[in-house]
Design a protein around this motif. Structure first.
Motif, PDB file in Angstrom:
ATOM      1  N   GLN A 146       0.924  -1.074  -0.067  1.00 31.65           N
ATOM      2  CA  GLN A 146       0.011   0.101   0.153  1.00 31.65           C
ATOM      3  C   GLN A 146       0.903   1.230  -0.091  1.00 31.65           C
ATOM      4  O   GLN A 146       2.076   1.392   0.342  1.00 31.65           O
ATOM      5  N   VAL A 147       0.305   2.375  -0.406  1.00 29.28           N
ATOM      6  CA  VAL A 147       1.102   3.407  -0.552  1.00 29.28           C
ATOM      7  C   VAL A 147       0.210   4.565  -0.172  1.00 29.28           C
ATOM      8  O   VAL A 147      -0.917   4.969  -0.501  1.00 29.28           O
ATOM      9  N   SER A 148       1.132   5.540   0.662  1.00 30.73           N
ATOM     10  CA  SER A 148       0.476   6.910   0.908  1.00 30.73           C
ATOM     11  C   SER A 148       1.387   7.904   0.906  1.00 30.73           C
ATOM     12  O   SER A 148       2.502   7.758   0.782  1.00 30.73           O
ATOM     13  N   VAL A 149       0.719   9.065   0.163  1.00 21.91           N
ATOM     14  CA  VAL A 149       1.672  10.191  -0.044  1.00 21.91           C
ATOM     15  C   VAL A 149       1.179  11.571   0.715  1.00 21.91           C
ATOM     16  O   VAL A 149       0.058  11.661   0.815  1.00 21.91           O
ATOM     17  N   ILE A 150       2.147  12.058   1.441  1.00 22.63           N
ATOM     18  CA  ILE A 150       1.962  13.231   2.031  1.00 22.63           C
ATOM     19  C   ILE A 150       2.820  14.532   1.651  1.00 22.63           C
ATOM     20  O   ILE A 150       3.771  13.971   1.319  1.00 22.63           O
ATOM     21  N   PHE A 151       2.188  15.681   1.654  1.00 25.01           N
ATOM     22  CA  PHE A 151       3.068  16.910   1.013  1.00 25.01           C
ATOM     23  C   PHE A 151       2.614  17.919   2.240  1.00 25.01           C
ATOM     24  O   PHE A 151       1.903  18.079   2.841  1.00 25.01           O
ATOM     25  N   ARG A 152       3.654  19.095   1.585  1.00 24.90           N
ATOM     26  CA  ARG A 152       3.555  20.021   2.869  1.00 24.90           C
ATOM     27  C   ARG A 152       3.215  21.596   2.248  1.00 24.90           C
ATOM     28  O   ARG A 152       2.854  22.309   2.934  1.00 24.90           O
ATOM     29  N   LYS A 153       3.284  21.625   0.800  1.00 26.08           N
ATOM     30  CA  LYS A 153       3.047  22.965   0.328  1.00 26.08           C
ATOM     31  C   LYS A 153       2.142  22.863  -0.641  1.00 26.08           C
ATOM     32  O   LYS A 153       1.714  22.132  -1.313  1.00 26.08           O
ATOM     33  N   GLU A 154       1.295  24.347  -0.939  1.00 22.19           N
ATOM     34  CA  GLU A 154       0.432  24.381  -2.046  1.00 22.19           C
ATOM     35  C   GLU A 154      -0.574  23.291  -1.848  1.00 22.19           C
ATOM     36  O   GLU A 154      -0.917  22.522  -2.841  1.00 22.19           O
ATOM     37  N   PRO A 155      -1.559  23.285  -0.716  1.00 18.88           N
ATOM     38  CA  PRO A 155      -2.533  22.287  -0.606  1.00 18.88           C
ATOM     39  C   PRO A 155      -3.849  22.432  -1.686  1.00 18.88           C
ATOM     40  O   PRO A 155      -4.247  21.379  -1.772  1.00 18.88           O
ATOM     41  N   GLY A 156      -3.705  23.603  -2.370  1.00 19.51           N
ATOM     42  CA  GLY A 156      -4.797  23.633  -3.423  1.00 19.51           C
ATOM     43  C   GLY A 156      -4.392  23.110  -4.872  1.00 19.51           C
ATOM     44  O   GLY A 156      -5.019  22.817  -5.825  1.00 19.51           O
ATOM     45  N   LYS A 157      -2.827  22.792  -4.944  1.00 16.51           N
ATOM     46  CA  LYS A 157      -2.419  22.300  -6.016  1.00 16.51           C
ATOM     47  C   LYS A 157      -2.295  20.877  -6.166  1.00 16.51           C
ATOM     48  O   LYS A 157      -1.003  20.390  -5.524  1.00 16.51           O
ATOM     49  N   ARG A 158      -3.128  19.900  -6.493  1.00 12.86           N
ATOM     50  CA  ARG A 158      -2.825  18.553  -6.363  1.00 12.86           C
ATOM     51  C   ARG A 158      -2.820  17.974  -7.994  1.00 12.86           C
ATOM     52  O   ARG A 158      -3.378  17.264  -8.318  1.00 12.86           O
ATOM     53  N   ASP A 159      -1.892  18.926  -8.636  1.00 13.28           N
ATOM     54  CA  ASP A 159      -2.088  18.328 -10.148  1.00 13.28           C
ATOM     55  C   ASP A 159      -2.013  17.028 -10.345  1.00 13.28           C
ATOM     56  O   ASP A 159      -2.236  16.407 -11.586  1.00 13.28           O
ATOM     57  N   ILE A 160      -0.754  16.348  -9.779  1.00 13.59           N
ATOM     58  CA  ILE A 160      -0.284  15.080 -10.180  1.00 13.59           C
ATOM     59  C   ILE A 160      -1.088  14.023  -9.340  1.00 13.59           C
ATOM     60  O   ILE A 160      -0.755  12.699  -9.720  1.00 13.59           O
ATOM     61  N   GLU A 161      -2.037  14.316  -8.416  1.00 11.96           N
ATOM     62  CA  GLU A 161      -2.708  13.408  -7.715  1.00 11.96           C
ATOM     63  C   GLU A 161      -3.463  12.368  -8.636  1.00 11.96           C
ATOM     64  O   GLU A 161      -3.233  11.264  -8.470  1.00 11.96           O
ATOM     65  N   PRO A 162      -4.257  12.918  -9.458  1.00 15.40           N
ATOM     66  CA  PRO A 162      -4.929  11.817 -10.514  1.00 15.40           C
ATOM     67  C   PRO A 162      -3.990  10.969 -11.034  1.00 15.40           C
ATOM     68  O   PRO A 162      -4.427   9.653 -11.310  1.00 15.40           O
TER      69      PRO A 162
END
Length: 372
Positions: A33-49
């Motif tokens: 299983q994989v989880s991804v956490i990030f710290r900057k620009e919460p409104g920019k999830r360009d690569i999430e899809p």
């Protein structure tokens, strides 16, 4: 099932984010299983899809910027492996976790050999099991970060076979962008900001224009950082290029911009291994001009479809005298159609060969195999 956590700076488009995508995708066929956490620009999830599409085992993508939140979340999740890249909150949380008895297996992706980049990780070097370097700067890692093993994994990923741009396609791209069809077109395609130092592209174009025996047009295609746009405008006015420049603004597809160019010019203050934009230009048969920052000078062969600017540091802009000398070197080559056509052929050959048969996904799996 093992649980792998990727802790990254942001999820908006960029070279480092492309590496994150490919690392996550490399685990898609494994029982993890994989989880991804990030710290900057919460409104920019360009690569999430794309993250979720390329690895259906992505269970969570979470904005988690601070050390306290990262500490609590990681202590609860207790992942089998942490893959870290410039997440300051997680970096600060790791020593706290260790004090509570939780020592997470950790690998860190390093994109640059510069001391100022490496020293970000000095505080956690005792908690890192392996460094993942995007080109071979092992000696710098040893000097600044210690003896943990290094894996060299170039961010070169399989790409669809690209055909060189023929003259008709070049003219069509120029018409679409309203760029003069018969001028020498030089410029840049991609994000424009202070780090990319786009104003130096403008200054180079100005020097080149004064040396060529035929018209030159500057093409600047892509998103301009809001705080940098005025600097671009000022530079165009200073160099009297306002009427000889096309600024496209953000484009959904940069392909026409690459196709329209005779020369792709990059003047970044610093880079990682080898920017994707250079590959996109080269594989279309567009010669490139780039500084010897990051890993560019370790890969690009001067005069073989590409030209190097010997930039000695990662902080200052390219010296004006060096820009003038570079323009003087390029001008007679660009003015000779036979010579430049040969450079186009070499650029395409090099650009397509660069990514052929390099299996970065397999190398990543090998580097983290002990924890899968």
């Amino acid at each position: 099932m093992k649980h792998i956590v990727f802790a990254h700076r942001k999820l908006s488009f960029g070279g480092g984010e492309r590496v994150l995508l490919e690392q996550v995708a490399a685990l898609a066929d494994l029982p993890v299983q994989v989880s991804v956490i990030f710290r900057k620009e919460p409104g920019k999830r360009d690569i999430e899809p794309e993250l979720r599409a390329r690895n259906p085992k992505v269970v969570e993508v979470l904005h988690l910027p601070g050390p306290l939140g990262a500490f609590r979340w990681l202590r609860r999740i207790r992942p089998d492996l942490l893959v870290l890249c410039n997440h300051k909150g997680v970096q600060r949380a790791l020593p706290w976790l260790a004090r509570t008895g939780l020592r997470l297996p950790t690998v860190v992706t390093l994109h640059e050999h510069y001391e100022r980049h490496l020293r970000k990780y000095r505080g956690i070097r005792g908690f890192v099991d392996r460094w993942l370097c995007t080109y071979d700067f092992t000696a710098a890692v040893r000097e600044h970060l210690g003896p943990a093993p290094c894996s060299i994994i170039h961010p070169l990923y399989p790409r669809a076979e690209a055909q060189p741009v023929d003259p008709e396609a070049r003219r069509a791209a120029r018409r679409a962008l309203r760029v003069p069809e018969n001028a020498a077109v030089v410029g840049y395609a991609g994000q424009m900001d202070a780090r990319k130092a786009t104003t130096d592209v403008i200054r180079f174009a100005s020097h080149l224009r004064g040396l060529l025996g035929h018209p030159l047009h500057l093409l600047l295609a892509g998103r301009e950082d809001g705080s940098y746009a005025q600097e671009i405008q000022d530079a165009l006015e200073d160099e009297n290029l306002t009427g000889h420049c096309t600024r496209t603004g953000p484009l959904g597809d940069l392909s026409p911009a690459f196709a329209a160019l005779d020369l792709y010019v990059m003047t970044s203050r610093n880079e990682g291994f080898f920017p994707l934009a250079l590959i996109e230009a080269l594989e279309r048969g567009v010669p490139v001009l780039a500084p010897t920052v990051g890993g560019i000078g370790t890969v690009l062969k001067d005069g073989e479809g590409g030209f190097l600017i010997p930039k000695p540091d990662d902080r200052k802009p390219i010296d004006g005298a060096l820009l003038r000398r570079t323009a003087a070197r390029i001008a007679p080559l660009l003015a000779d159609s036979a010579i430049w056509e040969a450079q186009r052929t070499r650029a395409h050959a090099f650009g397509t060969t660069l990514t052929r048969d390099y299996d970065a996904a397999s190398r990543f799996r090998e580097a983290v195999a002990a924890w899968l």
